[in-house]
Design an enzyme around this catalytic site. Structure first.
Site, PDB file in Angstrom:
ATOM      1  N   GLU A 231       4.647  -3.246 -10.063  1.00 49.12           N
ATOM      2  CA  GLU A 231       5.759  -4.176  -9.769  1.00 49.12           C
ATOM      3  C   GLU A 231       5.188  -5.412  -9.085  1.00 49.12           C
ATOM      4  O   GLU A 231       4.060  -5.388  -8.594  1.00 49.12           O
ATOM      5  CB  GLU A 231       6.840  -3.507  -8.926  1.00 49.12           C
ATOM      6  CG  GLU A 231       6.366  -3.025  -7.572  1.00 49.12           C
ATOM      7  CD  GLU A 231       7.430  -2.182  -6.856  1.00 49.12           C
ATOM      8  OE1 GLU A 231       8.535  -2.034  -7.382  1.00 49.12           O
ATOM      9  OE2 GLU A 231       7.122  -1.677  -5.768  1.00 49.12           O
ATOM     10  N   LYS A 233       4.366  -8.160  -6.388  1.00 48.13           N
ATOM     11  CA  LYS A 233       4.283  -8.217  -4.923  1.00 48.13           C
ATOM     12  C   LYS A 233       4.842  -9.566  -4.513  1.00 48.13           C
ATOM     13  O   LYS A 233       4.263 -10.601  -4.816  1.00 48.13           O
ATOM     14  CB  LYS A 233       2.817  -8.075  -4.495  1.00 48.13           C
ATOM     15  CG  LYS A 233       2.610  -8.152  -2.996  1.00 48.13           C
ATOM     16  CD  LYS A 233       1.187  -7.740  -2.667  1.00 48.13           C
ATOM     17  CE  LYS A 233       0.838  -8.036  -1.223  1.00 48.13           C
ATOM     18  NZ  LYS A 233       1.856  -7.688  -0.256  1.00 48.13           N
ATOM     19  N   ARG A 238       7.653  -7.819   4.410  1.00 47.20           N
ATOM     20  CA  ARG A 238       8.125  -6.462   4.157  1.00 47.20           C
ATOM     21  C   ARG A 238       9.130  -6.121   5.236  1.00 47.20           C
ATOM     22  O   ARG A 238       8.867  -6.349   6.416  1.00 47.20           O
ATOM     23  CB  ARG A 238       6.977  -5.491   4.301  1.00 47.20           C
ATOM     24  CG  ARG A 238       6.287  -4.828   3.120  1.00 47.20           C
ATOM     25  CD  ARG A 238       7.064  -4.156   2.091  1.00 47.20           C
ATOM     26  NE  ARG A 238       7.205  -2.698   2.222  1.00 47.20           N
ATOM     27  CZ  ARG A 238       6.231  -1.832   2.248  1.00 47.20           C
ATOM     28  NH1 ARG A 238       4.981  -2.206   2.210  1.00 47.20           N
ATOM     29  NH2 ARG A 238       6.496  -0.550   2.311  1.00 47.20           N
ATOM     30  N   ARG A 253       7.553  -4.887   9.223  1.00 44.11           N
ATOM     31  CA  ARG A 253       6.606  -3.847   8.844  1.00 44.11           C
ATOM     32  C   ARG A 253       6.079  -3.072  10.053  1.00 44.11           C
ATOM     33  O   ARG A 253       5.735  -1.905   9.972  1.00 44.11           O
ATOM     34  CB  ARG A 253       5.425  -4.532   8.137  1.00 44.11           C
ATOM     35  CG  ARG A 253       4.484  -3.641   7.423  1.00 44.11           C
ATOM     36  CD  ARG A 253       3.621  -4.470   6.496  1.00 44.11           C
ATOM     37  NE  ARG A 253       2.805  -5.424   7.225  1.00 44.11           N
ATOM     38  CZ  ARG A 253       1.661  -5.116   7.815  1.00 44.11           C
ATOM     39  NH1 ARG A 253       1.198  -3.888   7.759  1.00 44.11           N
ATOM     40  NH2 ARG A 253       0.971  -6.028   8.444  1.00 44.11           N
ATOM     41  N   GLU A 278      11.515  -6.627   0.318  1.00 44.71           N
ATOM     42  CA  GLU A 278      10.826  -7.846   0.732  1.00 44.71           C
ATOM     43  C   GLU A 278      11.888  -8.859   1.143  1.00 44.71           C
ATOM     44  O   GLU A 278      12.802  -9.152   0.371  1.00 44.71           O
ATOM     45  CB  GLU A 278       9.993  -8.396  -0.430  1.00 44.71           C
ATOM     46  CG  GLU A 278       9.001  -9.456  -0.004  1.00 44.71           C
ATOM     47  CD  GLU A 278       7.677  -8.867   0.496  1.00 44.71           C
ATOM     48  OE1 GLU A 278       7.440  -7.657   0.286  1.00 44.71           O
ATOM     49  OE2 GLU A 278       6.899  -9.609   1.123  1.00 44.71           O
ATOM     50  N   LYS A 400      -2.470  -2.806  -3.510  1.00 43.15           N
ATOM     51  CA  LYS A 400      -1.996  -4.178  -3.748  1.00 43.15           C
ATOM     52  C   LYS A 400      -3.109  -4.900  -4.491  1.00 43.15           C
ATOM     53  O   LYS A 400      -4.295  -4.733  -4.205  1.00 43.15           O
ATOM     54  CB  LYS A 400      -1.623  -4.885  -2.450  1.00 43.15           C
ATOM     55  CG  LYS A 400      -2.723  -4.982  -1.422  1.00 43.15           C
ATOM     56  CD  LYS A 400      -2.198  -5.665  -0.173  1.00 43.15           C
ATOM     57  CE  LYS A 400      -3.156  -5.430   0.985  1.00 43.15           C
ATOM     58  NZ  LYS A 400      -2.513  -5.498   2.291  1.00 43.15           N
TER      59      LYS A 400
END
Ligand code: ZN
Ligand code: ZN
Lengths: 529, 358
Positions: A231, A233, A238, A253, A278, A400
């Site tokens: 998916e 980023k 976050r 986060r 996000e 990531k």
């Protein structure tokens, strides 16, 4: 209050993270309840009470000190809380006026009605010493920013707790802590091994997030594309959305509560779930540059104009709880299905689903990732289809895969001494690019080089200094630094009109003449959106 | 009293016979300067700090302690003839009776007490009021004009008790036993005073010294100031300095010299450390507010103690002290003497040679 004040003083001057942890551990170990819990809450921004305005503090000080002397002193010191803390007259010690405990101060302020705060403060100032006065004034003006993040505090708690409970991790602390309210007596009792682990899960607390590792090229060769979902980023921050039992919270986060800054999200959290997503600024569904989001971060309150100019949006990645049901043990594929079903049923405003990116072979993804230069995309996320939602940063289930960094050849302009271990080296560099015949600064970097390179850079700075301003040296336009950065955005805070995101030294180009470094136009052409 | 001065030609106001010239404060009927900033024929020197005691004067009058310090620091360049005057002995210079009285600032430091034409003027030099085992304590002398320093002339400067500051250092050493602690101190006065404070607090391990601090410590030792065991840090192995206490000039602690130390905690002993922002600018992790100057309360107390109807302020933050004195009914003005360094500039000009104490 004296112990708290001593802690604040020591933290203010402590440059290193490990040193800060050591100071916190010592404080937790030697300070009784409830003061240590209030200290923890104060340092991590979890205390709320009626705050005092700087003007009221200045007025109060002027009742005790010649106003001309107060003004001269404030000019010199530059910080009102510190000026008043230093200048407040010392009283001869009296047996019946002990300084207040932190507990007395917090409870007093929480119970105070409008108009009572300054009276309380005046009485306390008379019994505290200058460190105590400084801590008190910073506390009541809500300006206790001394470099202790929630994460750092939790790390210190875990380190201290391991004396009695060797198995305790930072994530355990995080989970337990967020179910509790200040001054957290159960948390300390648990970490001292006196009671069982307090239950969590029902409150509006933060659940430790699952984090990813950067994907190295050699990792990828070993991965089976069929085992992973991909998916986008997104380039925001976050967040965890927690709506439980009527309470709503938005966490960063690291577990910092940022709800206050984003009422436009919190207002729409009329559901009972814990979600991962996000946080972005988006206008008509189009993601705005990270800079626009930055304008809204670190604010306690927001104005109507900010809500209008930079509307917040959440792009959802995951679901952790649906009602009371804990979904974290399910696989990613199962959780994704639950997220889609939940989203379809609830249809929350100001939120959408982050789409999956279908692919069969890695080279398809490589092409997609390189092509994705539009706003808001930082790269790709790879998530093992069978992975449960685990706290922390387990290696393997999530990666990531950032798109390639941008680079630019710049010229060093200024160097500044570093902090802590690096305080005897010139380790922070301001660099610029050419605009016509002159250099304009475009950023600052203090990482990306080895210790051996630092020694060489330091020597170069010392031998090529043209001027000194305190800890800063201006240097000859003679050293090219190749700088890597994630993106570049317009900014009115910089003379060049541009701001880099995450700049770091990529290579030191000892070989390259300064006049061959890049020009401002080159950087401007890298702006996206 | 001062009004009477002005109208009486037999008792001229002291501003008729003490003048601010480019060389410094000039006492006309004695033909001498006090702490001149340029070489002169005749100088009276209050103490050995390099902005007060400068080389190249033809005749120098000072206490034996100050002369010993000047010889140590300047060697041959110290000047022509050196004349010692013990505390409280009187000497006639021209038409002025001169006496040197302890100022409590550093070893040998003196106030200059002058009597001429029926008036008594006291020039304080630098001074402090609290206990210092390395020098004789300040003595207030009643006078008609008190000429005072004002280095810490703002009410935010209130030095806390010395013992508490030393305890802060010892506590940090207990908390970080594997790190060395390096304390920035001026070579003359602060260094030796800090050592005596540590010894009085029970610290009896060896104390390591930067090379620039050694000669004056030796001199203090030979003049009877007990400093305990001192070792040279410059030649020591990194391993030996783990957990050690090291003293160095302020300019050295944040510079390359400090790299020989094991992950040092950087401390600084100075009155400026009272203001957090200043301490942070200097990269100090452990600020110790230990000063060889009077703090604000001590400056004000001294004005009361000497009872002078008129006060002149030589150097420092004059504005606030002049304002305060005026509000107490004392005639006050700033002399705006130049050449006395603000300690701010120390980091740049290099404090290894001493510079102004703080
Ligand atoms: Zn001075
Ligand atoms: Zn001095």
């Amino acid at each position: 209050m004296n112990r708290f004040a001593a802690l604040i003083d020591a933290l203010v001057f402590m440059p290193s993270r490990n040193g800060k942890i050591r100071l916190l551990v010592e404080h937790f170990a030697t300070t009784p309840d409830p003061d240590r819990g209030w200290a923890l809450a104060a340092l991590t921004g979890a205390l709320t009470f009626r705050e005092a305005k700087p003007a009221a503090i200045r007025e109060l000080a002027a009742t005790r000190v010649d106003p001309d002397l107060l003004a001269l002193s404030y000019d010199y010191v530059g910080d009102l809380a510190e000026t008043v803390a230093l200048i407040w007259p010392e009283r001869p010690e009296r047996a019946n006026s002990l300084p207040p405990s932190l507990n007395e101060v917090v409870e007093g302020l929480q119970a105070a009605k409008r108009g009572q705060v300054m009276g309380l403060v005046e009485g306390w100032l008379d019994t505290l010493d200058s460190s105590g006065r400084f801590a008190l004034l910073k506390l009541i003006t809500g300006a206790l920013r001394i470099g202790v993040s929630a994460r750092l505090a939790k790390t210190a708690l875990a380190e201290w707790g391991r004396a009695a409970r060797p198995e305790v991790s930072v994530d355990d602390v995080e989970e337990v802590w967020h179910g509790l309210t200040a001054p957290y007596p159960e948390l300390f009792a648990w970490l001292e091994g006196r009671v069982e682990r307090p239950a969590s899960g029902s409150g509006a607390g933060f659940r430790p997030m699952m984090l990813s590792h950067p994907l190295e090229e050699e990792d990828r060769a070993a991965l089976d594309p069929a085992a992973y979902a991909a998916e986008w980023k997104w380039d925001g921050i976050r967040v965890q959305l927690v709506a439980r039992g009527g309470e709503r919270r938005l966490y960063s986060r690291t577990g910092d509560d940022v709800s206050g800054a984003f009422p436009d999200i919190v207002d729409h959290m009329s559901f009972d779930a814990v979600l991962d997503g996000e946080l972005l600024v988006a206008r008509d569904g189009v993601v705005a540059p990270f800079n626009d989001l930055q304008q809204r971060l670190n604010r306690k309150t927001v104005t109507a104009q900010m809500l209008r100019d930079g509307p917040a949006w959440v792009r959802l990645y995951d679901i952790l709880f649906d009602g009371d049901e804990d979904l974290r043990g399910l696989s990613f594929v199962e959780r994704r299905a639950r997220l889609e079903r939940w989203y379809g049923a609830v249809q929350p405003r100001r939120m959408d689903l982050s789409p999956l990116v279908p692919f069969d072979r890695w080279d398809e993804l490589v092409a997609l990732r390189e092509g994705a230069r539009e706003n808001g995309i930082e790269g790709l996320m790879l998530k093992r289809r069978d992975s449960a939602y685990l706290a922390g940063r387990p290696k393997g289930p999530w990666f990531k895969w950032k798109r390639g960094a941008l680079t630019l050849d710049t010229v060093m302009m200024y160097a500044q001494r570093g902090h802590g271990k690096r305080s005897s080296y010139y380790s922070d560099y301001t660099f610029g690019v050419w605009r016509g015949e002159e250099l304009v600064p475009v950023g600052k970097a203090y990482s990306g080089f080895t210790d051996a390179e630092l020694i060489e850079l330091d020597r170069w700075v010392r031998n090529h200094t043209t001027r000194r301003y305190g800890p800063v040296r201006e240097v000859e336009a003679g050293l090219v630094l190749e700088v890597a950065f994630d993106s570049v955005h317009p900014s009115n805070r910089h003379k060049s009109g541009l701001a880099m995101r995450f700049p770091r030294i990529h290579r030191i180009r000892w070989d390259k003449p300064a006049h061959e470094a890049d020009r401002l136009e080159t950087l401007a052409a890298m702006v996206v959106g | 009293m001062s009004a009477a001065h002005q109208s009486n030609p037999d008792r001229p106001h002291p501003d008729k016979w003490i003048k601010v010239l480019p060389e410094g404060l000039y006492v006309e009927p004695g033909g001498f300067y006090i702490d001149p900033v340029r070489p002169v024929e005749r100088a009276v020197v209050t103490h050995g700090h390099s902005d007060h005691a400068r080389p190249g004067n033809r005749h120098v009058l000072a206490t034996p302690g100050t002369l010993a310090i000047m010889r140590q620091r300047m060697g041959e360049g110290v000047g022509g003839s050196l004349q010692a005057l013990e505390y409280d002995e009187s000497l006639r210079i021209g038409d002025v009776a001169v006496r040197l009285v302890p100022a409590g600032h550093v070893l040998g430091s003196a106030q200059v007490v002058m009597e001429h034409a029926g008036s008594r003027v006291v020039v304080s030099g630098d001074y402090k009021r609290r206990l210092d085992r390395t020098c004789a304590p300040f003595e207030p002398v009643p006078c008609d004009v008190f000429v005072t320093e004002a280095t810490f002339g703002l009410p935010v400067f209130r030095h806390p008790p010395d013992l508490g500051e030393v305890q802060k250092l010892l506590h940090s050493m207990a908390l970080f036993p594997e790190r060395s602690h390096v304390v920035g101190v001026y070579a003359l006065g602060k260094c030796q005073r800090l050592i005596t404070l540590l010894r009085a607090a029970g610290y009896d391990r060896p104390i390591w010294l930067h090379g620039a601090l050694e000669p004056l410590c030796r001199l203090y030792g030979s003049l009877g100031v007990e400093l305990g065991e001192l070792r040279p840090a410059t030649v020591a192995a990194k391993e030996d300095l783990k957990g050690a206490l090291v003293l160095a000039p302020p300019a050295a602690v944040a510079d390359r010299w400090a790299r020989r130390l094991a992950d040092p905690v950087v401390a600084m002993a100075s009155g400026w450390m009272r203001v957090r922002q200043r301490a942070r600018q200097r990269g100090v992790e452990l600020p110790l507010v230990i000063s060889d100057h009077a703090d604000w309360d001590e400056l004000c107390q001294t004005l009361e103690d000497v009872g002078a109807p008129e006060v002149w302020v030589t150097h420092g933050r004059e504005e606030a002290l002049v304002h305060y004195a005026t509000s107490r009914g004392i005639r006050a003005r700033a002399l705006a003497l130049i050449g006395f360094e603000d300690e701010d500039s120390e980091g740049v000009t290099g404090g290894a040679a001493g510079g102004e104490a703080s």
